[in-house]
Scaffold this active site. Structure first.
Site, PDB file in Angstrom:
ATOM      1  N   CYS A   1     -13.907  -9.656  19.665  1.00  0.00           N
ATOM      2  CA  CYS A   1     -12.979  -8.841  18.881  1.00  0.00           C
ATOM      3  C   CYS A   1     -12.057  -8.038  19.788  1.00  0.00           C
ATOM      4  CB  CYS A   1     -13.742  -7.910  17.939  1.00  0.00           C
ATOM      5  SG  CYS A   1     -14.876  -6.791  18.781  1.00  0.00           S
TER       6      CYS A   1
ATOM      7  N   CYS B   1       0.832  -1.199   0.000  1.00  0.00           N
ATOM      8  CA  CYS B   1       0.000   0.000   0.000  1.00  0.00           C
ATOM      9  C   CYS B   1       0.866   1.248   0.000  1.00  0.00           C
ATOM     10  CB  CYS B   1      -0.934   0.009   1.209  1.00  0.00           C
ATOM     11  SG  CYS B   1      -2.008   1.457   1.286  1.00  0.00           S
TER      12      CYS B   1
ATOM     13  N   ASP C   1     -20.894 -13.558  21.698  1.00  0.00           N
ATOM     14  CA  ASP C   1     -20.007 -12.758  20.854  1.00  0.00           C
ATOM     15  C   ASP C   1     -20.397 -11.296  21.043  1.00  0.00           C
ATOM     16  OD1 ASP C   1     -18.320 -11.708  18.976  1.00  0.00           O
ATOM     17  OD2 ASP C   1     -19.357 -12.533  17.228  1.00  0.00           O
TER      18      ASP C   1
ATOM     19  N   CYS D   1      -7.390   0.828  -1.505  1.00  0.00           N
ATOM     20  CA  CYS D   1      -7.057   0.138  -0.253  1.00  0.00           C
ATOM     21  C   CYS D   1      -6.874  -1.345  -0.554  1.00  0.00           C
ATOM     22  CB  CYS D   1      -8.169   0.355   0.775  1.00  0.00           C
ATOM     23  SG  CYS D   1      -7.860  -0.478   2.351  1.00  0.00           S
TER      24      CYS D   1
ATOM     25  N   ASP E   1     -31.161 -11.559  20.900  1.00  0.00           N
ATOM     26  CA  ASP E   1     -30.486 -10.277  20.700  1.00  0.00           C
ATOM     27  C   ASP E   1     -31.429  -9.172  21.151  1.00  0.00           C
ATOM     28  OD1 ASP E   1     -27.818  -9.529  18.864  1.00  0.00           O
ATOM     29  OD2 ASP E   1     -29.239  -7.877  19.100  1.00  0.00           O
TER      30      ASP E   1
END
Length: 584
Positions: A504, A164, A477, A270, A428
């Protein structure tokens, strides 16, 4: 990024530097960047702010502080208290010792008796670099600095790997100069340090961390990008309420933030985006240029890959046409036609093995499709307990037949794991996510009698669950800030046989797993008040975002087993499955 862009562009084998495609302001030309600490407002307002039990939010500041303390302890430097810190904007020589869990190199000033640590992005362990110092945090024992040039490259550095032209300026990637196996090894240490520093567990309760599972694609993997551009230079926050419409005098930079600043830099391409997304990026940049008079403030552009799967026998180029914006991939019995969606409300389709998922293009879905098949297969292989060596039926644990996906989103885990269970329930708090999940279950021919979804209030997430906990595994998660105390109390109170925690943010994951394993104050998990109810069966990372400092964590927990009463002076003895098998 650095004071001299000519010295910091991507180079091949330390040869002549490649000129940057888009020049950005030199550090000396920039205005104040305000507080130079990491911008993690959302993390600072995480669950630890209101919880007496969750002691960390896993912010970059917290993570970096732990790394710096450990580095100084390991180096045990001979320091001179009379040494003064270098002046701001001055150049010094720094030797890089390691990469922090936040992605920047950590180094010590060469030929100095100071124990100040310098955080230098885009450096590798073993680099000696000339850096420009731009902020001191005296109390915290570190300073922020930028590379001016690499004076003695590390053996780990290979600048020919950089793909990049914006690398070392754009804030998106940190590791393009590092071989991929080195990146994976580093990300394993991130998981290790997260559980060492934030789980509050003794080392004997933390198993050896598994090797990080790599992404099949190291570039061209991101199925979603969101470049943006700022409003006219003279725009103000009060413009809207005062009815003022500013206009652009020239095309603004369209791209991402410059590393460590709030400056948007112009980025035409990108390379971590998929080919379809990169085509969409080029197309959107052209559109914005044509429609610039219609814009009176900044905007964020959505680039989301959409996949159409066509049986090869039905694919006719003359019928489907040759779309210059489409990418055609041959996948055996099927042809995949990939395009880029830019409308957040349009529907985008993704395929994971034989499973299809349709969601609003602007909604959350994992952004690296290439790793999802091995990732979901790993979960399938580990979500159920391994066979017990005992042949005595009375010593066999109850068979797990129920799945609860407590942060189900649009149904990724509920759907891909459904074949293993008699019943699968996705929960959820977002009703729109539940709508998408229900539609995806129907799309994948899963009957409501076995796979269903429920919108539930966060405070009463488990109130509608009827499946026996001994026969149930809970999949979680959560967002980056992890689970809140209310959820963890509900989870402990329900006491499922197994828990699989995907995250994450391995730092908040370690915090939450530490609570489940180490115990919650005032809560009885079935083994006494404040005693944990689980042990860690396995921990490892998955590299969802190659070339960056991010790693996805997967923790598999199993509920501890109570031995028969009568031993130990009449007290109930608690052992784990692993201990019973001689494995703990």
């Amino acid at each position: 990024m650095a004071s001299s862009s000519a010295n910091t562009g991507p180079k091949k084998n330390n040869g002549p530097p490649t000129k940057r495609f888009a020049e950005t302001p030199l550090r000396s030309e920039e205005g104040s960047r305000g507080n130079y600490r990491f911008k993690t407002k959302r993390m600072k307002n995480g669950h630890a702010e209101s919880s007496q039990m969750l002691k960390t939010n896993g912010t970059n500041e917290e993570v970096l502080a732990k790394d710096i303390t450990a580095l100084l302890k390991r180096l045990d430097l001979e320091k001179d208290e009379n040494v003064t810190l270098p002046e701001l904007r001055s150049d010094i020589e720094v030797q890089i010792k390691e990469i922090s869990s936040t992605g920047g190199g950590l180094g010590i000033q060469k030929d100095s008796k100071s124990d100040q640590v310098y955080v230098v992005p885009f450096t590798a362990p073993g680099d000696t670099a000339t850096v420009k110092v731009f902020k001191h945090f005296t109390k915290e024992k570190y300073s922020m600095a930028d590379i001016v040039k690499i004076t003695d490259p590390s053996p780990h550095r290979d600048d020919s790997l950089v793909k990049c032209r914006y690398f070392s300026t754009c804030s998106g990637c940190q590791f393009q100069m590092l071989p991929y196996d080195f990146q994976l090894a580093h990300k394993k240490t991130i998981v290790e340090k997260a559980f060492k520093n934030f789980s509050n567990l003794p080392p004997e309760l933390i198993p050896a961390i598994g090797d990080t599972i790599g992404s099949p694609l190291q570039y061209n993997y991101r199925t979603k990008l969101t470049p943006h551009f700022d409003g006219p230079p003279d725009s103000r926050r009060s413009d809207g309420r005062n009815g003022i419409k500013r206009t652009f005098k020239e095309l603004p930079p369209i791209g991402f933030m410059k590393k460590g600043t709030r400056i948007t830099i112009d980025i035409e391409d990108c390379p971590i985006g998929t080919e379809a997304v990169r085509k969409g990026m080029k197309r959107e940049r052209t559109r914005v240029a044509k429609e610039l008079p219609n814009y009176h403030k900044g905007a964020t552009l959505l680039l989301r890959e959409n996949t159409e799967r066509i049986p090869k026998a039905d694919f006719d180029v003359s019928e489907h046409g040759i779309d210059e914006d489409a990418v055609i991939e041959d996948r055996g019995d099927y042809v995949l036609k990939k395009t880029c969606i830019t409308n957040p409300n349009a529907k985008a389709t993704e395929y994971i093995d034989s499973y299809a998922f349709i969601n609003p293009a602007g909604a959350f879905f994992q952004n690296n499709n290439s790793i999802l098949p091995p990732f979901t297969q790993y979960i399938r292989e580990n979500i159920l307990p391994p066979p017990s060596p005992s042949q005595n039926p009375s010593q066999q644990p109850p068979k797990i037949t129920n799945l609860i996906d407590a942060y189900s989103g649009s149904g990724l885990f509920t759907i891909t794991l459904s074949a293993l269970f008699t019943t699968s329930l996705g929960i959820d708090i977002s009703s729109s996510s539940i709508t998408s999940a229900t539609e995806n279950a129907t799309l994948n021919h899963l009957p409501q009698s076995s796979t269903r979804f429920l919108a539930a209030d966060a405070a009463q997430l488990f109130s509608s669950i009827t499946s026996p906990p001994d026969e149930t595994v809970v999949m979680i998660d959560p967002p980056r800030k992890g689970c809140d105390e209310s959820f963890l109390r509900q989870l402990v109170g329900y006491a499922p046989q197994r828990v699989v925690y995907v995250s994450c943010n391995v730092h908040t994951q370690a915090r939450d797993v530490g609570v489940l394993v180490g115990g919650m104050k005032g809560v009885d998990a079935g083994f006494g008040v404040g005693v944990g109810g689980y042990e860690i069966e396995s921990l490892r990372g998955f590299d969802f975002f190659p070339q960056t400092g991010h790693v996805e964590g997967v923790a598999v927990l199993r509920r501890k087993v109570k031995a028969e009463e009568g031993g130990g002076g009449g007290k109930e003895e608690v052992v784990t499955e692993g201990a019973a098998d001689g494995l703990a």
